[in-house]
Every structure is written in structure tokens, then in C-alpha cells.
Design an enzyme around this catalytic site. Structure first.
Site, PDB file in Angstrom:
ATOM      1  N   CYS A 384       0.840  -1.200   0.000  1.00 33.36           N
ATOM      2  CA  CYS A 384       0.000   0.000   0.000  1.00 33.36           C
ATOM      3  C   CYS A 384       0.876   1.253   0.000  1.00 33.36           C
ATOM      4  O   CYS A 384       1.517   1.553  -1.001  1.00 33.36           O
ATOM      5  CB  CYS A 384      -0.974  -0.029   1.178  1.00 33.36           C
ATOM      6  N   HIS A 510      -3.441  -5.136  -0.046  1.00 35.55           N
ATOM      7  CA  HIS A 510      -2.997  -5.670   1.249  1.00 35.55           C
ATOM      8  C   HIS A 510      -3.028  -7.204   1.227  1.00 35.55           C
ATOM      9  O   HIS A 510      -3.996  -7.823   1.673  1.00 35.55           O
ATOM     10  CB  HIS A 510      -3.898  -5.149   2.374  1.00 35.55           C
ATOM     11  N   GLU A 512      -1.564  -9.293   3.087  1.00 36.20           N
ATOM     12  CA  GLU A 512      -1.556  -9.896   4.424  1.00 36.20           C
ATOM     13  C   GLU A 512      -2.953 -10.256   4.911  1.00 36.20           C
ATOM     14  O   GLU A 512      -3.117 -11.160   5.745  1.00 36.20           O
ATOM     15  CB  GLU A 512      -0.883  -8.949   5.423  1.00 36.20           C
TER      16      GLU A 512
END
Length: 535
Positions: A384, A510, A512
Site C-alpha cells: 500500500c 494488502h 496480508e
């Protein structure tokens, strides 16, 4: 509702941060391992509509769901443990409930009646509990009630779940209370009085817990369990100890050993198969017997509070597990990084990760860390804002655009290589107005991203307003920056890479948020693997 959905409510007492979320997630995992379908939700008693505009120092990470909801970090635990994608219905705040009720009142939907906490607020809360069960048609809905018993803010939620027991039948509801049994070192004793008073407070509002989960640093003797059972009006076998665990993923196995899932199934009359924990047991064994070690620098602005990056940390651990590698994180405050000290700060690491964030604080330190990783051929992953900083660094130091920046961070920059997305230019409100949720991304051949994903089209979760400025696209490509992934129409740049580097990947989304211990995200598998090979 086609299934006779059962409801489990998890409350907490004595102090906050007892691990209600991990308890709920662990129970969800155990019930899934018994062949049951499960969904989990959390009620937060604060008046914010969602945590999207809250500081990470206040709330930790904001977890984004596929449908674009900005939610509590506990939803990350839920998804990682039960391996299901949750929705906006899985996180409800007091602010959202009150807002929906007041909006209806303004529209005249209550026919001129007096709008009150009971029944209007409590009915809205109950509707959101049932909505999760209907959405997935699941066997069990587990609902965590945020806050601590005794807090004024939680009372409408507690009253609502008290009513649900009588709405759906007591045989369809199970109350679990998570509490603390502190150990006094000087006295050498475990103290049950805080638990007794917490349960007394819970019973005073009409809720009798069926199971009490006791957090403690010492094992509970049978006598202690009997004492808690006597004063809290349950059997000693319904008192579950939850000792501090070496790591999160061991908690389900600890609670299973104590019989938590068996008790819940018995109390709810759930006809389910014998539990199959084999895959989870194997995973926990591998976590505790990793062969290799690698050190990753996480360069961020909220490093004092690790919960601000909890999904990144977990995804790194998942990537480590896939590589049989223990990942040691070197927490680096981006504000401390300068051109003069960057080599000293980062010289001992095998890879550098710059995660997401907002605002200009620490950005120059992040850019320095990225320059160091690029020039020293250290594996790098940017997420990001980390990708935006990577583009800025490349524009400044390779393309030679002195003063290049993001128009968010420096509106006067002569070279806005990162700029506001066109559809965001007239947006004034901050809450819930970003590019949020799951979007497709088309990957280019002969890139790191294409290699690790092994797919032409991927779907990832986003949370941003600013984007790669296409006015500088040709210049950056000609100077050696690779556009590795874009939106399917090619308009939005989603992934960039640096040529002639062992591993330099930066993404606007993102990754994750989609990583699971049993299904690690490919970018983190590739990044940790590259760091290991870089030792």
C-alpha cells in the site's frame, strides 16, 4: 432459516485484552474440525460507525473484508483460524446500530412511536446476530461481545443476547464467559474473587454463563475449579483453564484438551462427528520445530504497538512456516531512519518490509529504507503506502525527478508520481469512502508476482485513496521499473517490481489480509524464501 442455527456468545470480565477473540476463533476452529459450519462476528460497544478513521494507537490494525468493510482486528483472527471470508455483518459497533435506528426514526418508520434502547436498539442488535446465520446458513454463530462486563457501553448488547436465549430457546444458546484468575506471587496463590464478582455482575443482568474460561499463568487445581463452580453456579467440569500459550495457533489444542468444544456440543445438542485435529496438530508441530531463521526489518510508523501490523506479522509467520523458517522481526521506527544511519540500522537484516499507513510522518525514513534495500540487493516487499514510497524512491533516485512525491503528502510536489484517484477528487468524508475491498488484478508474464501466484488473474483486498500516477508511467518503465500487475482494464497500477534485483516487489493492495496459517499468501512465501536465500 433452513438450519436450526445455534448461538454461542462470548463475554469477558475483570479486565480487557483477555483473549476473547482468540477464544472465539479457537472454538470456531474446533467446531469446524468436528464437521460443523461456523461463522463468527464481533460487537464493539464504541460509538464510531467502524474503526476506519481510528488511530492504530487506539485500535490496532483495521482489517478489511472482501466486501469492503473496515473492521476490528479480531476479524483477522477469525478468518485465519476458521479459514472463512467474513463480511461487514461480522463486525457491528454501537455507532452503526444507533445510526441505523435513528435513520429509521428520521424516515418515520416507527410510526410516531417513542424510540428507546429497549426494544428498538436491542432488536436491531438481535437482527444482526440472526443476519450472520442467515447469510451463511451455518450450524453455529459465535458472537464476541467487546468490552468488559460492568461497562455501561455494553449493556444494550448484553440485554439483546439475554433476550435471544428466550427467543430461540435455551437449548440453542450457550454463554461463555472469559475471565481472569490472577496469581499473586508473594502469596503463592491463585485468586478466584475477581471471577466470582464478574460472574455475579453478569448474572445480575440475567445471564448465567454455561462455561467459564479462565485465563491464568498457573494451572487451575481441581479445588480451584470446584470453588469457581460453587460460587458461579456451574459444575467444576464447566470451568476451563486457558493458560498462556507459546503461540496463538496452540490455543485451540489447549482448549480442546480442556473439553471446551465437547461441552459446547453437548449443551447445544449438536450431533457432530469426532474431532479431526490432525492437520492442525501437524501445523503446530511444524511451527515449534522450524529449521531455519531469517531476520526481516519492518519499517513503519506505529511500531510501538505491534497490533497495528498484526496481519503483516502473521502473514510473515505463515510465509516462514511454508519455508520451514522462523521469522525474526526487527521493528524499525521509520522516523528514526536517515541517510546517515540507514546502513547501521538495516545491515543485519535479510529483507525489508514497508507496510501500509497514512500521513507524512516517517515517510522519508521509509523511502531511505527502500533505497537501501534496492541498492544493496536486499529482498523488499512494499504494501500500500509501501508501494507508493517505492515508486517515489525510484522516481527520485533512478529517474532523477528531484522532489518527486505523493500529492497526499506534499501537495506542492513538482512531480506527483502518486496522485488522488480521479473518482476520489470530490469526496469530502473520510469514513468508508476509500477504494475498499476485493478487486481483480491482471498479472504480467516474466515477473516475480506471476511466478509466485502462478495465475494470470488474482483478487486482493484494497484500502487506499491514492494511486500510481499514469502520467509518469512511460518514464518509469523506460528507466527500468516493471509494472507487474494492473486492474483488468490496465488503468490502475497494482504491482511494481525492480529489474536486476533478487526480489523487489511492491503492491498497492494488502496481501496480508488473505494469508492463513494453512494457506500462506504466495507473496509472503516468496518474500521470506528470498530473504532466506539472501542470508
Amino acid at each position: 432459516m433452513s438450519k436450526n442455527t445455534k448461538y454461542v456468545f462470548v463475554t469477558g470480565g475483570v479486565v480487557s485484552s483477555l483473549g476473547k477473540g482468540i477464544t472465539a476463533a479457537s472454538l470456531g476452529r474446533l467446531l469446524k474440525n468436528r464437521g460443523l459450519s461456523v461463522s463468527i462476528q464481533k460487537f464493539d460497544p464504541y460509538l464510531n460507525i467502524d474503526p476506519g478513521t481510528m488511530s492504530p494507537y487506539q485500535h490496532g490494525e483495521v482489517f478489511v473484508t472482501d466486501d469492503g468493510a473496515e473492521t476490528d482486528l479480531d476479524l483477522g483472527h477469525y478468518e485465519r483460524f476458521i479459514d472463512e471470508n467474513l463480511t461487514q455483518n461480522s463486525n457491528v459497533t454501537s455507532g452503526r446500530v444507533y445510526w441505523s435506528v435513528i435513520s429509521k426514526e428520521r424516515k418515520g418508520e416507527y410510526l410516531g412511536g417513542t424510540v428507546q434502547v429497549i426494544p428498538h436498539i436491542t432488536n436491531a442488535i438481535k437482527d444482526r446476530v440472526h443476519r450472520v446465520g442467515k447469510e451463511r446458513d451455518v450450524d453455529v454463530v459465535i458472537t464476541e461481545i467487546g468490552g468488559t462486563i460492568g461497562d455501561i457501553e455494553s449493556l444494550p448488547f448484553l440485554e439483546a443476547i439475554r433476550q435471544i436465549k428466550y427467543d430461540v430457546g435455551k437449548e440453542n444458546v450457550c454463554f461463555i464467559h472469559v475471565t481472569l484468575v490472577p496469581y499473586l506471587g508473594k502469596a503463592g496463590e491463585l485468586k478466584t474473587k475477581p471471577t466470582q464478582h464478574s460472574v455475579k455482575e453478569l448474572r445480575s443482568i440475567g445471564i448465567q454463563p454455561d462455561i467459564i474460561v479462565c485465563r491464568s499463568e498457573k494451572e487451575l487445581s481441581e479445588d480451584i475449579k470446584k470453588k469457581i463452580g460453587l460460587f458461579c453456579n456451574i459444575d467444576a467440569s464447566e470451568v476451563i483453564q486457558n493458560l498462556d500459550a507459546e503461540h496463538l495457533y496452540a490455543v485451540p489444542l489447549m482448549l480442546h484438551k480442556e473439553g471446551l468444544d465437547r461441552l459446547v456440543c453437548e449443551k447445544l445438542g449438536l450431533g457432530c462427528r469426532d474431532i479431526d485435529n490432525a492437520e492442525w496438530i501437524d501445523m503446530v508441530h511444524r511451527i515449534t520445530h522450524l529449521t531455519h531463521t531469517t531476520k526481516i526489518a519492518l519499517v513503519g510508523k506505529y511500531v510501538e504497538l505491534h497490533d497495528a501490523y498484526i496481519s503483516v506479522v502473521e502473514a510473515l509467520n505463515h510465509g516462514g512456516l511454508s519455508n520451514d523458517t522462523n521469522v525474526e522481526i526487527e521493528w524499525i521506527n521509520a522516523e528514526d531512519v536517515t541517510k546517515e544511519n540507514v546502513d547501521e540500522l538495516l545491515s543485519g537484516v535479510d529483507g525489508v518490509l514497508v507496510p501500509g499507513g497514512f500521513g507524512d510522518r516517517g515517510v522519508e525514513g521509509k523511502i531511505e529504507a527502500i533505497r537501501w534495500a534496492r541498492e544493496n540487493k536486499k529482498p523488499f516487499l512494499g504494501i500500500c503506502l509501501g508501494m507508493q514510497c517505492a515508486v517515489i524512491e525510484y522516481a527520485r533516485n533512478v529517474l532523477g525527478l528531484e522532489g518527486a512525491h505523493s500529492s497526499e503528502l506534499n501537495p506542492e510536489t513538482p512531480f506527483p508520481v502518486i496522485d488522488l484517484m480521479p473518482e476520489q477528487k470530490d469526496v469530502e468524508d473520510l469514513g468508508g469512502t476509500m477504494r475498499l475491498g476485493l478487486y481483480p488484478c491482471k498479472l504480467e508474464d516474466n515477473t516475480f508476482c506471476k511466478d509466485v501466484y502462478a495465475s494470470d488473474l488474482i483478487y486482493e483486498r484494497h484500502r487506499h485513496r491514492y494511486e500510481f500516477n499514469n502520467e509518469y508511467r512511460t518514464q518509469l518503465i523506460e528507466s527500468g521499473l516493471t509494472i507487474a500487475g494492473t486492474s483488468p482494464d490496465g488503468r490502475l497500477v497494482e504491482c511494481v517490481e525492480v529489474k536486476d534485483h533478487p526480489w523487489f516487489v511492491a503492491v498497492q493492495y494488502h496481501p496480508e489480509l488473505k494469508s492463513r496459517p494453512n494457506r500462506p499468501h504466495p507473496l509472503f512465501v516468496g518474500f521470506v524464501g528470498a530473504a532466506l536465500n539472501n542470508k
